[in-house]
Design an enzyme around this catalytic site. Structure first.
Site, mmCIF file in Angstrom:
data_model
loop_
_atom_site.group_PDB
_atom_site.id
_atom_site.type_symbol
_atom_site.label_atom_id
_atom_site.label_comp_id
_atom_site.label_asym_id
_atom_site.label_seq_id
_atom_site.Cartn_x
_atom_site.Cartn_y
_atom_site.Cartn_z
ATOM 1 N N ASP A 294 -0.198 5.030 0.982
ATOM 2 C CA ASP A 294 -0.434 6.068 1.984
ATOM 3 C C ASP A 294 -0.417 5.505 3.401
ATOM 4 O OD1 ASP A 294 -0.785 7.979 -0.059
ATOM 5 O OD2 ASP A 294 -2.843 7.300 -0.348
ATOM 6 N N ASP B 284 0.861 -1.162 0.000
ATOM 7 C CA ASP B 284 0.000 0.000 0.000
ATOM 8 C C ASP B 284 0.911 1.230 0.000
ATOM 9 O OD1 ASP B 284 -2.455 1.486 0.323
ATOM 10 O OD2 ASP B 284 -1.888 1.770 2.421
#
Length: 224
Positions: free
Chosen positions: A10, A8
Site C-alpha cells: 500500500d 510493501d
C-alpha cells in the site's frame, strides 16, 4: 546467488491503501452499517498513519467484517473491488520495477500488514508469486472466521515473518548478495534497517526524513 527484493504494497506498489479502500468500497456498496463502519475504518487508518495502530485489534475488526458475509457473496464483492478499485490503480512504473527484479533473477515478494485474503488476488494481478501477509483463520470452506493466525506482519513483525518465510524456502537471509526493501512507511523502518539496500518509495514525510538522515535513496513511482 540471486538477490532478494521485498516490496510493501500500500502506497508503495499501489497509490492507495488496499485495506482502507476495501472498507470504503463496502460502504459505497451499502453492504455494511455505513456510518459506523466508515467511522471505525477512518479511525484505524489515522492510527496507522500516526504509528499508534494496534494491529491485532484492526485485523480482527477487518476479518470479523469478512466473516459476516456469505462466501459466494464475499467472492463476488472481491472480484468487483479488483475491477473497480485495484486494477485501475496499477501503474506501469510499479510493474516495470517488479519486472526488472524478476528479469534479474531476484527472489521477489510482497510483504504487507494487510491480510492475505484481501491481498492474494492483488499480488497475482501484479504478477508476484510470493506474498507475506497477515494470515486470517479460515474455516473448512476457506472462509475467514474473523480471527488472526499468528502475529501481525507489521513493524518488527515483518522482520520475523520474512525470516520464517525464507526458512520455509531453505534460503537463509545472509545467503543473498543483496537484499532490497521498498516501502513508503515509517512503520517499516525495522525491515528497511535490516536489508542491505533500503529504498524509501513514495515515502511519507517521516520516512523521507529518516531516509535522508541515513543516506537511503528515495524513489517516487506515482508522480505522473
Amino acid at each position: 546467488m540471486s538477490n532478494l527484493a521485498l516490496f510493501d504494497l500500500d502506497h508503495t506498489l499501489l497509490p492507495l491503501d488496499s485495506d482502507f479502500e476495501w472498507g470504503q468500497f463496502l460502504v459505497r456498496n451499502k453492504v455494511v452499517d455505513c456510518d459506523a463502519y466508515q467511522r471505525r475504518n477512518e479511525e484505524f487508518f489515522n492510527q496507522y498513519q500516526a504509528g499508534t495502530l494496534d494491529p491485532v485489534e484492526y485485523l480482527e475488526f477487518a476479518l470479523g467484517t469478512l466473516a459476516g458475509f456469505d462466501p459466494a457473496r464475499l467472492a463476488d464483492l472481491h472480484a468487483q473491488y479488483m475491477r473497480e478499485v485495484i486494477e485501475p490503480a496499477i501503474r506501469p512504473k510499479a510493474l516495470e520495477l517488479l519486472r526488472r527484479h524478476r528479469d534479474a533473477g531476484d527472489l521477489v515478494a510482497i510483504i504487507t500488514a494487510t491480510n492475505g485474503w484481501l491481498t492474494a488476488p492483488i499480488a497475482r494481478a501484479l504478477d508476484v508469486e510470493h506474498l507475506i501477509a497477515a494470515r486470517p483463520h479460515l474455516d473448512e470452506r476457506g472462509h475467514p472466521t474473523g480471527k488472526l493466525l499468528g502475529t501481525p506482519t507489521q513493524g518488527h513483525g515483518k522482520v520475523t515473518h520474512m525470516h520464517a518465510w525464507l526458512e520455509s524456502l531453505g534460503k537463509p537471509f545472509d545467503g543473498f548478495e543483496r537484499s532490497y526493501f521498498y516501502s513508503d512507511s515509517h512503520n517499516d523502518i525495522p525491515l528497511l534497517s535490516v536489508v542491505s539496500h533500503p529504498v524509501a518509495t513514495n515515502p511519507s514525510a517521516k520516512l523521507a526524513q529518516h531516509a535522508s538522515a541515513h543516506g537511503w535513496p528515495l524513489l517516487h513511482l506515482f508522480n505522473d
